[in-house]
Design a protein around this motif. Structure first.
Motif, mmCIF file in Angstrom:
data_model
loop_
_atom_site.group_PDB
_atom_site.id
_atom_site.type_symbol
_atom_site.label_atom_id
_atom_site.label_comp_id
_atom_site.label_asym_id
_atom_site.label_seq_id
_atom_site.Cartn_x
_atom_site.Cartn_y
_atom_site.Cartn_z
ATOM 1 N N LEU A 29 0.599 -1.248 -0.068
ATOM 2 C CA LEU A 29 0.051 -0.099 0.024
ATOM 3 C C LEU A 29 0.789 1.342 0.093
ATOM 4 O O LEU A 29 0.619 2.115 -0.704
ATOM 5 C CB LEU A 29 -0.854 -0.039 1.163
ATOM 6 C CG LEU A 29 -1.856 1.145 1.310
ATOM 7 C CD1 LEU A 29 -2.704 1.321 0.091
ATOM 8 C CD2 LEU A 29 -2.762 1.070 2.506
ATOM 9 N N ASP A 30 2.006 1.358 0.702
ATOM 10 C CA ASP A 30 2.611 2.530 0.840
ATOM 11 C C ASP A 30 3.654 2.752 -0.597
ATOM 12 O O ASP A 30 3.668 3.785 -0.941
ATOM 13 C CB ASP A 30 3.929 2.141 1.983
ATOM 14 C CG ASP A 30 3.362 2.413 3.416
ATOM 15 O OD1 ASP A 30 2.405 2.987 3.597
ATOM 16 O OD2 ASP A 30 4.150 1.838 4.151
ATOM 17 N N GLU A 31 3.922 1.493 -1.290
ATOM 18 C CA GLU A 31 4.497 1.756 -2.401
ATOM 19 C C GLU A 31 3.348 2.262 -3.557
ATOM 20 O O GLU A 31 3.680 3.086 -4.443
ATOM 21 C CB GLU A 31 4.990 0.493 -2.954
ATOM 22 C CG GLU A 31 5.738 0.539 -4.485
ATOM 23 C CD GLU A 31 6.181 -0.817 -5.089
ATOM 24 O OE1 GLU A 31 6.618 -0.931 -6.129
ATOM 25 O OE2 GLU A 31 6.112 -1.842 -4.231
ATOM 26 N N CYS A 32 2.229 1.909 -3.468
ATOM 27 C CA CYS A 32 1.090 2.200 -4.219
ATOM 28 C C CYS A 32 0.800 3.903 -3.922
ATOM 29 O O CYS A 32 0.593 4.536 -5.046
ATOM 30 C CB CYS A 32 -0.074 1.545 -4.066
ATOM 31 S SG CYS A 32 -1.350 1.621 -5.092
ATOM 32 N N LYS A 33 0.779 4.089 -2.877
ATOM 33 C CA LYS A 33 0.457 5.778 -2.432
ATOM 34 C C LYS A 33 1.541 6.660 -3.109
ATOM 35 O O LYS A 33 1.159 7.521 -3.403
ATOM 36 C CB LYS A 33 0.532 5.801 -0.885
ATOM 37 C CG LYS A 33 -0.793 5.233 -0.309
ATOM 38 C CD LYS A 33 -0.813 5.456 1.188
ATOM 39 C CE LYS A 33 -2.172 4.812 1.937
ATOM 40 N NZ LYS A 33 -2.212 5.046 3.400
ATOM 41 N N LYS A 34 2.818 6.119 -2.981
ATOM 42 C CA LYS A 34 4.072 6.841 -3.354
ATOM 43 C C LYS A 34 3.811 7.098 -5.353
ATOM 44 O O LYS A 34 3.836 7.902 -5.615
ATOM 45 C CB LYS A 34 5.180 6.284 -3.243
ATOM 46 C CG LYS A 34 6.391 6.874 -3.807
ATOM 47 C CD LYS A 34 7.764 6.321 -3.871
ATOM 48 C CE LYS A 34 8.727 6.787 -4.689
ATOM 49 N NZ LYS A 34 8.601 6.985 -5.966
ATOM 50 N N ASN A 35 3.617 5.902 -5.746
ATOM 51 C CA ASN A 35 3.315 5.833 -7.053
ATOM 52 C C ASN A 35 2.136 6.803 -7.662
ATOM 53 O O ASN A 35 2.206 7.383 -8.728
ATOM 54 C CB ASN A 35 3.154 4.411 -7.614
ATOM 55 C CG ASN A 35 4.208 3.742 -7.464
ATOM 56 O OD1 ASN A 35 5.379 3.931 -7.215
ATOM 57 N ND2 ASN A 35 4.226 2.380 -7.508
ATOM 58 N N ILE A 36 1.050 6.556 -6.868
ATOM 59 C CA ILE A 36 0.070 7.465 -7.369
ATOM 60 C C ILE A 36 -0.004 8.980 -7.031
ATOM 61 O O ILE A 36 -0.014 9.855 -8.036
ATOM 62 C CB ILE A 36 -1.383 7.261 -6.533
ATOM 63 C CG1 ILE A 36 -2.643 7.819 -7.338
ATOM 64 C CG2 ILE A 36 -1.470 7.556 -5.238
ATOM 65 C CD1 ILE A 36 -2.835 7.038 -8.793
ATOM 66 N N LYS A 37 1.070 9.403 -6.132
ATOM 67 C CA LYS A 37 1.359 10.927 -5.990
ATOM 68 C C LYS A 37 2.168 11.128 -7.152
ATOM 69 O O LYS A 37 1.891 12.315 -7.827
ATOM 70 C CB LYS A 37 2.208 10.806 -4.603
ATOM 71 C CG LYS A 37 1.143 11.087 -3.429
ATOM 72 C CD LYS A 37 2.166 11.164 -2.326
ATOM 73 C CE LYS A 37 1.435 11.049 -0.895
ATOM 74 N NZ LYS A 37 2.214 11.240 0.189
ATOM 75 N N ASP A 38 3.253 10.340 -7.586
ATOM 76 C CA ASP A 38 3.781 10.587 -8.867
ATOM 77 C C ASP A 38 3.371 10.655 -10.022
ATOM 78 O O ASP A 38 3.513 11.759 -10.807
ATOM 79 C CB ASP A 38 4.878 9.530 -8.879
ATOM 80 C CG ASP A 38 6.073 9.696 -7.695
ATOM 81 O OD1 ASP A 38 6.101 10.507 -6.840
ATOM 82 O OD2 ASP A 38 6.802 8.574 -7.675
ATOM 83 N N ALA A 39 2.114 9.765 -10.344
ATOM 84 C CA ALA A 39 1.438 9.671 -11.561
ATOM 85 C C ALA A 39 0.558 11.053 -11.449
ATOM 86 O O ALA A 39 0.370 11.469 -12.385
ATOM 87 C CB ALA A 39 0.486 8.597 -11.431
ATOM 88 N N ILE A 40 -0.067 11.419 -10.323
ATOM 89 C CA ILE A 40 -0.802 12.654 -10.204
ATOM 90 C C ILE A 40 -0.154 14.053 -10.741
ATOM 91 O O ILE A 40 -0.266 14.606 -11.396
ATOM 92 C CB ILE A 40 -1.502 12.890 -8.886
ATOM 93 C CG1 ILE A 40 -2.476 11.578 -8.731
ATOM 94 C CG2 ILE A 40 -2.039 14.266 -8.715
ATOM 95 C CD1 ILE A 40 -3.005 11.670 -7.165
ATOM 96 N N ALA A 41 1.136 14.034 -10.195
ATOM 97 C CA ALA A 41 2.104 15.210 -10.222
ATOM 98 C C ALA A 41 2.549 15.117 -11.816
ATOM 99 O O ALA A 41 2.627 16.073 -12.496
ATOM 100 C CB ALA A 41 3.351 15.049 -9.662
#
Length: 69
Positions: A29-41
């Motif tokens: 879940l932590d990796e997924c949260k980091k990845n979605i932040k990068d994708a949004i940016a």
């Protein structure tokens, strides 16, 4: 800008989808949260670019169809 993010747990990985259309996945879940932040940016970076084109002189003309059609 803040977006709603939905997280889904599958058998071996997590998937996140943001309300702006960004999607990511991660093993945790932590990796997924980091990845979605990068994708949004990344998406926001592209959305900040505006393309402006002036109208073509042809846009002012009426239909090109012959009047007898």
């Amino acid at each position: 800008m803040r977006f709603k993010v939905h997280y889904l747990k599958y058998e071996t990985y997590w998937v996140a989808e943001a309300s702006n259309g960004a999607v990511s996945q991660g093993a945790t879940l932590d990796e997924c949260k980091k990845n979605i932040k990068d994708a949004i940016a990344e998406l926001e970076e592209y959305n900040n670019c505006l393309l402006y084109t002036s109208p073509s002189p042809r846009d002012r003309t009426r239909s090109r169809m012959p009047s007898s059609a």
